[in-house]
Motif scaffolding. Structure first.
Motif, PDB file in Angstrom:
ATOM      1  N   PHE A  24       1.137  -1.124  -0.046  1.00 19.31           N
ATOM      2  CA  PHE A  24       0.319  -0.503   0.025  1.00 19.31           C
ATOM      3  C   PHE A  24       0.800   1.163  -0.045  1.00 19.31           C
ATOM      4  N   GLN A  25       1.762   1.014   0.336  1.00 16.11           N
ATOM      5  CA  GLN A  25       2.492   2.447   0.517  1.00 16.11           C
ATOM      6  C   GLN A  25       3.268   2.706  -0.692  1.00 16.11           C
ATOM      7  N   LEU A  26       3.359   1.733  -1.852  1.00 17.42           N
ATOM      8  CA  LEU A  26       4.195   1.858  -2.781  1.00 17.42           C
ATOM      9  C   LEU A  26       3.262   2.265  -3.770  1.00 17.42           C
ATOM     10  N   HIS A 112       0.009  -9.601   5.872  1.00 20.20           N
ATOM     11  CA  HIS A 112      -1.137  -8.584   6.950  1.00 20.20           C
ATOM     12  C   HIS A 112      -0.066  -7.083   6.960  1.00 20.20           C
ATOM     13  N   HIS A 113       0.128  -6.209   6.141  1.00 21.11           N
ATOM     14  CA  HIS A 113       0.832  -5.019   6.390  1.00 21.11           C
ATOM     15  C   HIS A 113      -0.105  -3.713   6.504  1.00 21.11           C
ATOM     16  N   PHE A 114      -0.973  -3.852   7.525  1.00 21.24           N
ATOM     17  CA  PHE A 114      -1.739  -2.765   8.341  1.00 21.24           C
ATOM     18  C   PHE A 114      -3.107  -2.677   7.777  1.00 21.24           C
ATOM     19  N   PHE A 155       1.932 -11.605  10.342  1.00 16.65           N
ATOM     20  CA  PHE A 155       1.501 -10.520  10.109  1.00 16.65           C
ATOM     21  C   PHE A 155       2.779  -9.010  10.740  1.00 16.65           C
ATOM     22  N   ASN A 156       2.758  -8.032  10.217  1.00 21.33           N
ATOM     23  CA  ASN A 156       3.833  -7.020  10.379  1.00 21.33           C
ATOM     24  C   ASN A 156       3.262  -6.170  11.571  1.00 21.33           C
ATOM     25  N   GLU A 157       3.980  -6.186  12.464  1.00 25.87           N
ATOM     26  CA  GLU A 157       4.267  -5.024  13.976  1.00 25.87           C
ATOM     27  C   GLU A 157       2.545  -5.521  14.208  1.00 25.87           C
ATOM     28  N   PRO A 158       1.993  -6.747  15.172  1.00 25.45           N
ATOM     29  CA  PRO A 158       0.793  -6.391  15.556  1.00 25.45           C
ATOM     30  C   PRO A 158       0.611  -5.924  16.051  1.00 25.45           C
ATOM     31  N   TYR A 278      13.325  -3.124  14.243  1.00 28.21           N
ATOM     32  CA  TYR A 278      14.360  -1.986  14.816  1.00 28.21           C
ATOM     33  C   TYR A 278      14.958  -0.297  14.036  1.00 28.21           C
ATOM     34  N   TYR A 279      13.889   1.012  14.879  1.00 24.09           N
ATOM     35  CA  TYR A 279      13.913   2.014  14.212  1.00 24.09           C
ATOM     36  C   TYR A 279      14.787   2.945  15.436  1.00 24.09           C
ATOM     37  N   THR A 280      14.409   2.553  17.091  1.00 27.21           N
ATOM     38  CA  THR A 280      14.397   3.613  17.713  1.00 27.21           C
ATOM     39  C   THR A 280      14.153   3.512  18.954  1.00 27.21           C
ATOM     40  N   GLY A 310      11.186  13.111  13.638  1.00 26.16           N
ATOM     41  CA  GLY A 310      11.360  13.193  14.761  1.00 26.16           C
ATOM     42  C   GLY A 310      11.554  12.287  16.043  1.00 26.16           C
ATOM     43  N   TRP A 311      12.019  11.021  15.005  1.00 24.18           N
ATOM     44  CA  TRP A 311      12.522   9.942  15.839  1.00 24.18           C
ATOM     45  C   TRP A 311      14.232   9.821  16.593  1.00 24.18           C
ATOM     46  N   GLU A 312      14.570   9.444  17.526  1.00 23.22           N
ATOM     47  CA  GLU A 312      15.700   9.435  18.180  1.00 23.22           C
ATOM     48  C   GLU A 312      16.728   8.006  16.973  1.00 23.22           C
ATOM     49  N   THR A 335      13.979  -7.055  10.028  1.00 27.69           N
ATOM     50  CA  THR A 335      12.939  -7.209   8.741  1.00 27.69           C
ATOM     51  C   THR A 335      12.543  -5.865   8.549  1.00 27.69           C
ATOM     52  N   GLU A 336      12.783  -5.343   9.004  1.00 25.03           N
ATOM     53  CA  GLU A 336      12.688  -3.529   8.793  1.00 25.03           C
ATOM     54  C   GLU A 336      13.873  -3.043   9.912  1.00 25.03           C
ATOM     55  N   ASN A 337      14.492  -1.497   9.294  1.00 24.74           N
ATOM     56  CA  ASN A 337      15.210  -0.954   9.751  1.00 24.74           C
ATOM     57  C   ASN A 337      15.872   0.064   9.109  1.00 24.74           C
ATOM     58  N   TYR A 373      17.053  -3.691   4.431  1.00 23.52           N
ATOM     59  CA  TYR A 373      17.003  -1.673   4.715  1.00 23.52           C
ATOM     60  C   TYR A 373      15.682  -1.256   4.510  1.00 23.52           C
ATOM     61  N   TRP A 374      14.668  -0.809   5.013  1.00 22.73           N
ATOM     62  CA  TRP A 374      14.037  -0.206   5.121  1.00 22.73           C
ATOM     63  C   TRP A 374      13.636   1.560   4.484  1.00 22.73           C
ATOM     64  N   THR A 375      13.674   1.853   3.365  1.00 23.01           N
ATOM     65  CA  THR A 375      13.022   1.236   1.858  1.00 23.01           C
ATOM     66  C   THR A 375      13.634   1.878   1.161  1.00 23.01           C
ATOM     67  N   TYR A 380       4.973   6.172   0.692  1.00 20.94           N
ATOM     68  CA  TYR A 380       3.611   6.845   1.649  1.00 20.94           C
ATOM     69  C   TYR A 380       4.185   6.908   2.828  1.00 20.94           C
ATOM     70  N   GLU A 381       4.503   7.622   4.056  1.00 19.46           N
ATOM     71  CA  GLU A 381       3.901   7.283   5.298  1.00 19.46           C
ATOM     72  C   GLU A 381       3.070   6.976   6.534  1.00 19.46           C
ATOM     73  N   TRP A 382       2.541   6.394   7.106  1.00 17.42           N
ATOM     74  CA  TRP A 382       1.064   6.209   7.433  1.00 17.42           C
ATOM     75  C   TRP A 382       0.637   7.238   8.191  1.00 17.42           C
ATOM     76  N   LEU A 383       1.534   7.989   8.841  1.00 13.29           N
ATOM     77  CA  LEU A 383       0.898   9.695   9.341  1.00 13.29           C
ATOM     78  C   LEU A 383       1.633  10.559   9.174  1.00 13.29           C
ATOM     79  N   ARG A 389      10.751  10.194   3.533  1.00 12.69           N
ATOM     80  CA  ARG A 389      11.991   9.751   3.106  1.00 12.69           C
ATOM     81  C   ARG A 389      12.397   8.656   3.764  1.00 12.69           C
ATOM     82  N   PHE A 390      12.039   7.819   3.752  1.00 10.86           N
ATOM     83  CA  PHE A 390      12.736   6.472   3.829  1.00 10.86           C
ATOM     84  C   PHE A 390      14.136   6.212   2.876  1.00 10.86           C
ATOM     85  N   GLY A 391      13.509   6.128   1.784  1.00  6.27           N
ATOM     86  CA  GLY A 391      14.435   5.511   0.147  1.00  6.27           C
ATOM     87  C   GLY A 391      15.461   5.864  -0.098  1.00  6.27           C
TER      88      GLY A 391
HETATM   89  C1  GAL Z   1       7.314   0.583  10.855  1.00  8.91           C
HETATM   90  C2  GAL Z   1       5.952   0.146   9.408  1.00  8.91           C
HETATM   91  C3  GAL Z   1       6.234   0.253   8.394  1.00  8.91           C
HETATM   92  C4  GAL Z   1       7.295   2.009   8.580  1.00  8.91           C
HETATM   93  C5  GAL Z   1       7.804   2.144   8.953  1.00  8.91           C
HETATM   94  C6  GAL Z   1       8.545   3.684   8.616  1.00  8.91           C
HETATM   95  O1  GAL Z   1       6.804   0.174  11.401  1.00  8.91           O
HETATM   96  O2  GAL Z   1       5.938  -1.558   9.529  1.00  8.91           O
HETATM   97  O3  GAL Z   1       5.351   0.360   7.505  1.00  8.91           O
HETATM   98  O4  GAL Z   1       5.928   2.495   7.998  1.00  8.91           O
HETATM   99  O5  GAL Z   1       7.594   1.880  10.001  1.00  8.91           O
HETATM  100  O6  GAL Z   1       7.729   4.237   9.800  1.00  8.91           O
END
Ligand code: GAL
Length: 425
Positions: A24-26, A112-114, A155-158, A278-280, A310-312, A335-337, A373-375, A380-383, A389-391
């Motif tokens: 969906f994000q793409l 399932h990714h949200f 499931f992604n991030e239940p 893992y992000y922050t 705004g993430w550390e 699976t994501e960073n 690596y994400w992504t 499109y970032e959810w919120l 600009r994760f790309g």
């Molecule tokens: C994750 C989510 C992704 C992406 C990423 C960056 O929590 O699985 O869809 O949005 O965060 O915020």
């Protein structure tokens, strides 16, 4: 100085170097619950136009030199109405798998990714018992039809689904309803357990997991016992309760000053590797004027900076959560960073710092088998919409043109240099 031959290989030769995306994000989708939820998607319905441009985007993977790719199936395109399966959409995702195989890139598919078809969210959201049957129908259809996939994420991030949809109310179904969140939790994890069996029935050598969002928590003020209690509570709930449930088949949800809730779920040992997003790191402060008495903050304590959203940036935290996850005695895959930033050099640094941490974890003996690596391209970032600009590749959202950032070149270099023998110090 040791000769190249004498040096020790740190990353195993079959280590999965990948990138992760979600459909969906793409692609967007005319049939998804989110399309009507966020007006921004209504105004940008095809997001990056990936649904049409997927062949050229998959070529970027080849250009990068990755050997694995995590992507999701857009359920709402595949089953736009409860009684309709769209053959073309299914063929579309099969073509992605076939192209990946022809490039020697291992597909990892997220069921399932949200995202949900609108009919599902309107009539059968996760707190309704029928949700289980509907998701399992979709799972069986996918697993029995798509050929060439060994790695499955159910499931992604239940927990994020539950926090956003059932506690914060900021994602569909938009509820703020703790009792229903517990029913939804039971239903989602029941789906995981049953989907695990279905996948193994059709793909005996399958590798199945969830992608669990893990974070490091810290007290805002170390000296404050209430901040410390919040840290402990959040860390147990967010990071450990899922790990325990995979070991015991029981979720134990504990909040201070209330009786623990136990929820039985059929997931004991129903997992082949553990997927970690893992992000922050998040700092927590007790604040009686905030919901549940908690205030969340990102503080730039290590001096690596805050991201666009705004993430550390806290690379050491990755080692911490991998150590937590290693309690499962299963292979671990990140699976994501990734990082949202316009600053490519910051992106390069972020990636290097996290891969260095993985290297240290491997030396320490942790069984890490992959890094995604994400992504791949901006999305499109959810919120936060279209400017996160994760790309690795930048997208111009007016022309849909993709252009490599320095981080793309750097990732290719990183893959090559870490896959080979390490250079002498
Ligand atoms: C994750 C989510 C992704 C992406 C990423 C960056 O929590 O699985 O869809 O949005 O965060 O915020």
């Amino acid at each position: 100085m040791r000769s190249v031959k004498e040096q020790k290989k740190i990353f195993p030769p079959d280590f999965q170097w990948g990138v992760a995306t979600s459909a969906f994000q793409l692609e967007g989708s005319p049939y998804a619950d989110w399309t009507t939820w966020d007006p921004l998607v209504g105004d940008n319905p095809c997001i990056t136009d990936h649904y049409k441009r997927f062949r050229e985007d998959l070529k970027l993977l080849k250009e990068l030199g990755v050997n694995a790719y995590r992507f999701s199936l857009e359920w709402s395109r595949i089953q736009p109405r409860m009684d309709t399966w769209d053959e073309e959409a299914i063929a579309h995702y099969q073509e992605i798998i076939d192209i990946l195989r022809s490039y020697n890139i291992e597909p990892m598919v997220t069921l399932h990714h949200f995202m949900h078809p609108r009919w599902f969210m309107e009539r059968r959201p996760w707190h309704r018992p029928e949700s289980i049957e509907q998701f399992l129908r979709f799972t069986e259809m996918m697993v029995s039809t798509l050929k060439g996939v060994r790695y499955w994420i159910t499931f992604n991030e239940p927990y994020v689904i539950l926090l956003g949809g059932y506690l914060e109310g900021c994602t569909p179904p938009g509820l703020k309803d703790p009792p229903r969140s517990l029913i939804a939790l039971k239903n989602i994890f029941t789906c995981h357990g049953k989907a695990y069996d279905i996948i193994h029935r059709y793909v005996p050598d399958a590798q199945v997991s969830i992608a669990h969002n893990m974070s490091v928590f810290a007290p805002w003020k170390k000296w404050n016992p209430l901040d410390r209690l919040l840290k402990k509570t959040a860390n147990y709930f967010y990071n450990h309760s899922i790990i325990n449930a995979f070991q015991t088949g029981v979720f134990i949800i504990k909040f201070p000053f209330s009786r623990p809730v136990e929820i039985e779920v059929p997931i004991k040992d129903k997992i082949d590797f553990f997927g970690v997003n893992y992000y922050t790191r998040i700092h927590l402060r007790f604040n009686p004027f905030k919901k549940m008495g908690v205030e969340l903050r990102h503080l730039d304590i290590d001096g690596h900076g805050l991201t666009n959203i705004g993430w550390e940036v806290h690379p050491r935290g990755l080692a911490k959560v991998l150590r937590y996850a290693s309690r499962l005695n299963l292979p671990l895959i990140i699976t994501e960073n990734g990082i949202a930033t316009h600053d490519t050099e910051m992106k390069v640094k972020y990636m290097k710092q996290h891969v260095d941490v993985i290297e240290r974890c491997l030396k320490e003996g942790l069984d890490v088998r992959g890094y995604f690596y994400w992504t791949l391209i901006d999305n499109y970032e959810w919120l936060q919409g279209l400017d996160a600009r994760f790309g690795l590749y930048r997208v111009d959202f007016d022309t849909f043109e993709r252009s490599p950032t320095h981080a793309a070149t750097y990732y290719s270099y990183l893959i090559q240099s870490r896959s080979e023998l390490l250079r002498a110090p």
